[in-house]
Every structure is written in C-alpha cells, then in structure tokens.
Design an enzyme around this catalytic site. Sequence first.
Site, PDB file in Angstrom:
ATOM      1  N   MET A  75       0.840  -1.200   0.000  1.00  0.00           N
ATOM      2  CA  MET A  75       0.000   0.000   0.000  1.00  0.00           C
ATOM      3  C   MET A  75       0.875   1.252   0.000  1.00  0.00           C
ATOM      4  O   MET A  75       0.395   2.354   0.277  1.00  0.00           O
ATOM      5  CB  MET A  75      -0.953   0.005   1.191  1.00  0.00           C
ATOM      6  CG  MET A  75      -2.011  -1.082   1.093  1.00  0.00           C
ATOM      7  SD  MET A  75      -3.557  -0.712   1.976  1.00  0.00           S
ATOM      8  CE  MET A  75      -2.972  -0.553   3.649  1.00  0.00           C
TER       9      MET A  75
ATOM     10  N   SER B 213       4.572   1.161   8.575  1.00  0.00           N
ATOM     11  CA  SER B 213       4.244   2.520   8.162  1.00  0.00           C
ATOM     12  C   SER B 213       3.595   3.296   9.304  1.00  0.00           C
ATOM     13  O   SER B 213       3.679   4.524   9.359  1.00  0.00           O
ATOM     14  CB  SER B 213       3.300   2.489   6.952  1.00  0.00           C
ATOM     15  OG  SER B 213       3.899   1.817   5.858  1.00  0.00           O
TER      16      SER B 213
ATOM     17  N   GLN C 146     -10.615  -2.468   2.475  1.00  0.00           N
ATOM     18  CA  GLN C 146     -10.192  -3.099   3.730  1.00  0.00           C
ATOM     19  C   GLN C 146     -10.175  -2.137   4.910  1.00  0.00           C
ATOM     20  O   GLN C 146      -9.815  -2.527   6.017  1.00  0.00           O
ATOM     21  CB  GLN C 146      -8.807  -3.730   3.560  1.00  0.00           C
ATOM     22  CG  GLN C 146      -7.665  -2.746   3.422  1.00  0.00           C
ATOM     23  CD  GLN C 146      -6.371  -3.432   3.035  1.00  0.00           C
ATOM     24  OE1 GLN C 146      -6.260  -3.982   1.926  1.00  0.00           O
ATOM     25  NE2 GLN C 146      -5.391  -3.436   3.924  1.00  0.00           N
TER      26      GLN C 146
ATOM     27  N   ASP D 290       2.308  -9.460   9.702  1.00  0.00           N
ATOM     28  CA  ASP D 290       0.871  -9.698   9.766  1.00  0.00           C
ATOM     29  C   ASP D 290       0.650 -11.185   9.511  1.00  0.00           C
ATOM     30  O   ASP D 290       0.355 -11.611   8.388  1.00  0.00           O
ATOM     31  CB  ASP D 290       0.126  -8.846   8.750  1.00  0.00           C
ATOM     32  CG  ASP D 290      -1.377  -8.815   9.016  1.00  0.00           C
ATOM     33  OD1 ASP D 290      -1.894  -9.801   9.572  1.00  0.00           O
ATOM     34  OD2 ASP D 290      -2.024  -7.815   8.678  1.00  0.00           O
TER      35      ASP D 290
ATOM     36  N   HIS E 156       9.112   1.089   3.472  1.00  0.00           N
ATOM     37  CA  HIS E 156      10.221   1.131   4.417  1.00  0.00           C
ATOM     38  C   HIS E 156      11.088  -0.106   4.190  1.00  0.00           C
ATOM     39  O   HIS E 156      10.866  -0.887   3.241  1.00  0.00           O
ATOM     40  CB  HIS E 156       9.707   1.199   5.858  1.00  0.00           C
ATOM     41  CG  HIS E 156       8.693   0.148   6.211  1.00  0.00           C
ATOM     42  ND1 HIS E 156       8.995  -1.194   6.279  1.00  0.00           N
ATOM     43  CD2 HIS E 156       7.375   0.243   6.512  1.00  0.00           C
ATOM     44  CE1 HIS E 156       7.936  -1.881   6.608  1.00  0.00           C
ATOM     45  NE2 HIS E 156       6.927  -1.044   6.763  1.00  0.00           N
ATOM     46  N   GLU E 157      12.075  -0.298   5.059  1.00  0.00           N
ATOM     47  CA  GLU E 157      13.035  -1.384   4.885  1.00  0.00           C
ATOM     48  C   GLU E 157      12.358  -2.747   4.828  1.00  0.00           C
ATOM     49  O   GLU E 157      12.809  -3.655   4.122  1.00  0.00           O
ATOM     50  CB  GLU E 157      14.065  -1.353   6.018  1.00  0.00           C
ATOM     51  CG  GLU E 157      15.102  -2.459   5.982  1.00  0.00           C
ATOM     52  CD  GLU E 157      15.984  -2.455   4.745  1.00  0.00           C
ATOM     53  OE1 GLU E 157      16.572  -3.509   4.435  1.00  0.00           O
ATOM     54  OE2 GLU E 157      16.087  -1.395   4.086  1.00  0.00           O
ATOM     55  N   GLY E 158      11.277  -2.920   5.569  1.00  0.00           N
ATOM     56  CA  GLY E 158      10.559  -4.189   5.526  1.00  0.00           C
ATOM     57  C   GLY E 158      10.056  -4.518   4.131  1.00  0.00           C
ATOM     58  O   GLY E 158      10.187  -5.660   3.653  1.00  0.00           O
ATOM     59  N   HIS E 159       9.483  -3.528   3.451  1.00  0.00           N
ATOM     60  CA  HIS E 159       9.024  -3.736   2.079  1.00  0.00           C
ATOM     61  C   HIS E 159      10.197  -4.050   1.152  1.00  0.00           C
ATOM     62  O   HIS E 159      10.104  -4.910   0.270  1.00  0.00           O
ATOM     63  CB  HIS E 159       8.311  -2.484   1.547  1.00  0.00           C
ATOM     64  CG  HIS E 159       7.065  -2.122   2.274  1.00  0.00           C
ATOM     65  ND1 HIS E 159       6.977  -1.044   3.125  1.00  0.00           N
ATOM     66  CD2 HIS E 159       5.834  -2.694   2.277  1.00  0.00           C
ATOM     67  CE1 HIS E 159       5.758  -0.952   3.607  1.00  0.00           C
ATOM     68  NE2 HIS E 159       5.042  -1.957   3.118  1.00  0.00           N
TER      69      HIS E 159
ATOM     70  N   ASN F  62       4.153   3.883   0.970  1.00  0.00           N
ATOM     71  CA  ASN F  62       4.876   4.398   2.136  1.00  0.00           C
ATOM     72  C   ASN F  62       5.942   3.382   2.540  1.00  0.00           C
ATOM     73  O   ASN F  62       6.019   2.939   3.683  1.00  0.00           O
ATOM     74  CB  ASN F  62       3.919   4.677   3.294  1.00  0.00           C
ATOM     75  CG  ASN F  62       4.574   5.516   4.384  1.00  0.00           C
ATOM     76  OD1 ASN F  62       5.492   6.276   4.128  1.00  0.00           O
ATOM     77  ND2 ASN F  62       4.104   5.362   5.608  1.00  0.00           N
TER      78      ASN F  62
END
Length: 294
Positions: A30, A188, A61, A152, A34-37, A32
């Site tokens: 979605m 995010s 959602q 998640d 960050h390092e995780g993405h 924004n």
Amino acid sequence: MKTCTTTKQLRCQLNREKLAGKRVAFVPTMGNLHEGHLQLVRKAKQVADVVVVSIFVNPLQFNVQEDLNKYPRTLAADKEKLFAEGAQYLFYPSVDEIYPEGMAQQTKVSVPELSETLCGANRPGHFTGVATVVAKLFNIVQPDTAIFGKKDYQQLSIIKKMVLDLCMPIEIIGIETARAEDGLALSSRNGHLKPEERHTAPLLHQTLQTCREAIACGYDSYLELEQHAIETLKNAGFQPDYFSIRDAYTLKEVTDDTELIVIAAAAQLGMPRLIDNVTLNLNPNQDWGMLATS
C-alpha cells in the site's frame, strides 16, 4: 522501472516477459515503503527474473474512512526506493481501475474462520477486503510467486488458504519481520508514534519474547501468560486489542496435537495500532533455539 496504471498496460508488458520464459515475482503493497518492504523486493529478485511491485491503498479493507484518508501516500519516495532496488515494474492503479463498478458491486472473496479471529474479530470486513484485492491483483499480474512479510501473520495465513482453496498456481513466500535495532517491527504506522511512545513501543515485542521463553521452558498455563502480558502492556500505556497464543496453522486454541504455535498481539499505542508475533515449535525432538523465530 516501468510504471503501469492500468491492467491492460501491465499485462501487455508482462506477457512479453512470460513469452520469453521469465519467472515473475509479485510484491503487493500500500506504499509508504520502508526497509521491511524492500526486503520483500530483494527476496523477489532472488527467486524470479522479473519483479512487479504494486502500490494501492485499498479502500475495501478500511473500516473507518478517516483511517483511509490519513494513510500516508509517498509515491515519489517509493519510486526512488523501488528503482534503487531494481524492481522492473510498478503497478499503480486508481480505485476506479480496481473497482470499476464501485466497491458495493464488487464480487468479494471471503476466507472463513481464519478471517474471523484475532484482528478480524474487531475489524469486520477487513480481511474480506484484503483477500478480495489480493485475489484481483493476483489475477492481474498472474505471478509465479508472491512475497509477503510475516509481521501480519494472520493476513499471510489467509492469503495462503485463499490460494490453496481457489487453486491459484502461485507460490506464497513469507519473509521474517524486519525490525529496528530495539526490536520494534517496522511499519508505516510507526511514523505516527510520539517520541515517548516510540521509546515504549519495543515492549510489545519484548513481551512476546518473554511469553515464548516461558512456554519453551515448560510453562503451559497459556491463559495466565496471556493475562500477564496484557497487564504488562496496559501498565506501560498500551491499549491491548488481544494477546493470544494460538495454533500457528489453524489460528485456533492450542491443542495436544499442536506442533507450532504463534503468539500474536495487537495493541494501540497513542494513535497507531501496532501488531507483532513470534512463533515456537513444540516438537520436543527439535532444538528450541533453532526453531524459535522473531
């Protein structure tokens, strides 16, 4: 990196790649980023020839319009990050492109049971919105594999079940949660934490770890562990939604047949709602340390 805003554009590009025999990996987001993405994108590059990333803030959602409106949109910065990581395609559709007849008329995908517990218990319709948009994106991209984060855990479980039930020929890969140095799961939402809240936020992961260590040492009064964890979080300023020890495959209560557990938590801290989880293998023939993941 090519940016496509319509299904027709993206399919035209990807058809050429597939005709050339290339394997396609997909990372739905979605935005924004960050390092995780970016870790998901790196994994996608390892397992496929072509990487497609989508950015779509899915209104279906969101239960509260205000939350949808507040969701950060950072397209320019996201593009720079994806370009630097070597993603070949960005799919950036409009709401009308994904829901041309409106959301009320949209055929919806619902995954029973898994969607109705934990986060789903207090967010009616949320996971139907997630499953529906992911199913649509899968049909648009038609990837060989798709990459998701384990932060998640419930969402990942739902997507795996959906793919299995609907016979989608897509490999789903889950990637370990990316964390800050103090253990806070990257999200995010973290940008909405005030400085004092950001200092407190790592306690969520620490509490999960403490609970896991207690179980690994043989403590099996799960309800007591859950209640103690909730009180710990409340005393620190969190507003816990849940802290629950579940069977990692069914997300139901742990039974004598359970081999892998997930300890999952969601809690409000100031404005943002934080989620996190840890897992633990209960197989006594295995090494606890090797099987416990963060």
